[in-house]
Motif scaffolding. Structure first.
Motif, mmCIF file in Angstrom:
data_model
loop_
_atom_site.group_PDB
_atom_site.id
_atom_site.type_symbol
_atom_site.label_atom_id
_atom_site.label_comp_id
_atom_site.label_asym_id
_atom_site.label_seq_id
_atom_site.Cartn_x
_atom_site.Cartn_y
_atom_site.Cartn_z
ATOM 1 N N PHE A 197 -6.646 5.692 1.442
ATOM 2 C CA PHE A 197 -5.894 6.928 1.603
ATOM 3 C C PHE A 197 -4.496 6.650 2.153
ATOM 4 C CE2 PHE A 197 -4.430 10.568 4.091
ATOM 5 C CZ PHE A 197 -4.374 11.520 3.078
ATOM 6 N N ASN A 198 -4.398 5.753 3.138
ATOM 7 C CA ASN A 198 -3.071 5.405 3.654
ATOM 8 C C ASN A 198 -2.191 4.817 2.556
ATOM 9 O OD1 ASN A 198 -3.465 6.281 6.286
ATOM 10 N ND2 ASN A 198 -4.134 4.289 7.040
ATOM 11 N N GLN A 199 -2.778 3.974 1.713
ATOM 12 C CA GLN A 199 -2.007 3.407 0.614
ATOM 13 C C GLN A 199 -1.650 4.476 -0.418
ATOM 14 O OE1 GLN A 199 -3.028 -0.929 -0.472
ATOM 15 N NE2 GLN A 199 -4.972 -0.074 0.250
ATOM 16 N N ALA A 200 -2.519 5.472 -0.578
ATOM 17 C CA ALA A 200 -2.209 6.578 -1.488
ATOM 18 C C ALA A 200 -0.985 7.342 -1.006
ATOM 19 C CB ALA A 200 -3.420 7.507 -1.608
ATOM 20 N N LEU A 201 -0.906 7.604 0.301
ATOM 21 C CA LEU A 201 0.272 8.279 0.844
ATOM 22 C C LEU A 201 1.534 7.461 0.584
ATOM 23 C CD1 LEU A 201 -0.947 9.603 4.327
ATOM 24 C CD2 LEU A 201 -0.345 10.980 2.328
ATOM 25 N N MET A 202 1.462 6.151 0.844
ATOM 26 C CA MET A 202 2.627 5.291 0.626
ATOM 27 C C MET A 202 3.002 5.234 -0.848
ATOM 28 S SD MET A 202 2.182 2.071 3.239
ATOM 29 C CE MET A 202 0.495 1.631 2.800
ATOM 30 N N GLU A 203 2.008 5.077 -1.719
ATOM 31 C CA GLU A 203 2.260 4.979 -3.156
ATOM 32 C C GLU A 203 2.837 6.279 -3.699
ATOM 33 O OE1 GLU A 203 1.551 2.437 -6.713
ATOM 34 O OE2 GLU A 203 2.127 2.264 -4.614
ATOM 35 N N HIS A 204 2.312 7.392 -3.211
ATOM 36 C CA HIS A 204 2.801 8.700 -3.652
ATOM 37 C C HIS A 204 4.273 8.860 -3.272
ATOM 38 C CE1 HIS A 204 2.569 12.756 -5.006
ATOM 39 N NE2 HIS A 204 2.748 13.290 -3.824
ATOM 40 N N GLY A 205 4.624 8.460 -2.051
ATOM 41 C CA GLY A 205 6.016 8.560 -1.622
ATOM 42 C C GLY A 205 6.936 7.620 -2.379
#
Length: 400
Positions: A197-205
């Motif tokens: 999930f943390n990587q999803a936030l970073m990837e989304h940004g």
């Protein structure tokens, strides 16, 4: 043992309801599973490899980091290998990435992992943050991705996503804003697959919720984004005003002798801290060459004579516009130590390749060798005082 770092307790923002928590986490995780980039550090759960990627990605683009990460891991495949390596080898392996404090902290942290934790990374952010160079973000990233701890992260990409999703006001760096973002990240990290999930936030940004031209129509959580609902996506977060880079001029002593040049290792703190260079002193733009040589003489504790001005090398760093003035000098006796530097060393160009040297200094050395200063030690033609060198090598860099 390093003293334990402490972070201030943040005031909680408006609570994230269970419904909103689920409405954000589920779609973002599904989006990440479908759209994540295939990056090499995402194929491992080795905390050492993940930590290395996170440190390298600070201030550096992914495309630049990938080959450095692969070469560094091949050279130092384990945290024990990194801990036992000489610092010069580590700095040499970091050459070209800039921000060399990162490399020095990597080395120190690896040694502490070996000394304090038996060569195994501790699995919690609370323990990781006690290591050199581990801030709250890095500790949270390693703990969540490598060990599955629901630890929060907030970098520039995550801050932008959360600012828009929750309409968080305030300039980057504002204390209340940062506390709100970390509190939101802490709440959202709770649940299954916290690392993903943390990587999803970073990837989304990084790929969708971009600073400019955000792809809102492709956003999986568009309907729950407060900034999108109110037409404020382009307002949040407000751009941080950056100060203009400061001009910095260094005079470098180019002192050839018997096929070698004099190199100096800087103090650990400050610009290019702990790195090797052609001995340098700070000067003004209009400082005459003769005066610059006098300053170099005083710094090295040797009597130098100006033989000529070879070149000027320019580097655009993040916070500095750097100009390196290359002054060919001669003198005697040849120094072997100086109070202004950690170490002096006479090296051939081949020996200098193994030194930890900044990209700026490497470009300066390349320019020096291009002038053939080691070909018979023939002096360059003297240049008049105050005259700026005609030749100029210009490069751009993020960290020197």
């Amino acid at each position: 043992m390093s003293p334990r770092k402490r972070t201030a307790t943040a005031a909680l923002p408006p609570p994230v309801s269970p419904e909103r928590h689920a409405a954000l986490r589920g779609p973002l995780l599904s989006w990440y599973d479908r759209n994540k980039r295939d990056l090499p550090w995402r194929r491992t759960r080795d905390p050492y490899a993940i930590w290395l990627s996170e440190v390298m990605l600070q201030q550096t683009q992914v495309s630049t980091v990938i080959p450095y990460w692969e070469r560094f891991l091949a050279r130092f495949p384990t945290v024990k290998a990194l801990a036992s390596a000489p610092l010069d080898d580590v700095l040499s392996g970091w050459k070209g990435l800039g921000y060399y404090t990162r490399a020095r902290n990597l080395h120190r942290a690896a040694q502490e992992v070996v000394e304090r934790f038996g060569g195994k990374f501790p699995p919690t952010a609370e323990e990781l943050i006690t290591l050199p160079g581990f801030g709250r973000y890095t500790a949270g990233a390693v703990a969540s991705i490598a060990f599955g701890e629901p630890a929060p992260i907030v970098d520039g990409n995550v801050a932008r996503v959360l600012s828009r999703l929750f309409e968080v006001e305030g300039l980057p760096g504002d204390r209340d804003r940062e506390a709100t973002l970390w509190a939101l990240a802490t709440e959202l990290a709770k649940g299954e697959r916290p690392g993903d999930f943390n990587q999803a936030l970073m990837e989304h940004g990084a790929t969708t919720c971009r600073p400019e031209s955000p792809l809102c129509l492709l956003c999986p959580v568009r309907d729950g984004c407060f900034a999108y609902r109110k037409g404020r996506v382009h307002e949040l977060p407000p751009a941080k005003v950056r100060a203009a880079p400061r001009k910095l001029f260094l005079a470098l002593a180019v002192w050839p002798h018997a096929g070698t040049l004099l190199f100096a290792r800087r103090a650990d703190k400050g610009l290019f801290g702990g790195l090797w260079e052609l001995p340098a002193v700070e000067v003004d733009e209009e400082t005459p060459e003769a005066e610059a040589v006098q300053r170099l003489s005083s710094t090295l504790g040797a009597t130098l004579a100006l033989e000529g001005t070879l070149d000027s090398v320019r580097r655009q760093l993040t916070h500095r516009d750097l100009t390196l003035r290359l002054l060919r000098v001669s003198g005697g006796p040849r120094p072997t130590k100086s109070a202004a530097f950690q170490e002096l060393r006479w090296c051939t160009p081949q020996e200098a390749e193994a030194l930890g040297m900044s990209t700026a200094m490497q470009r300066a050395l390349d320019a020096v060798l291009g002038h053939g200063v080691l070909g018979g030690d023939a002096p360059a033609a003297p240049a008049p005082a105050k005259k700026k060198a005609a030749g100029r090598t210009t490069r751009k860099a993020t960290g020197g």
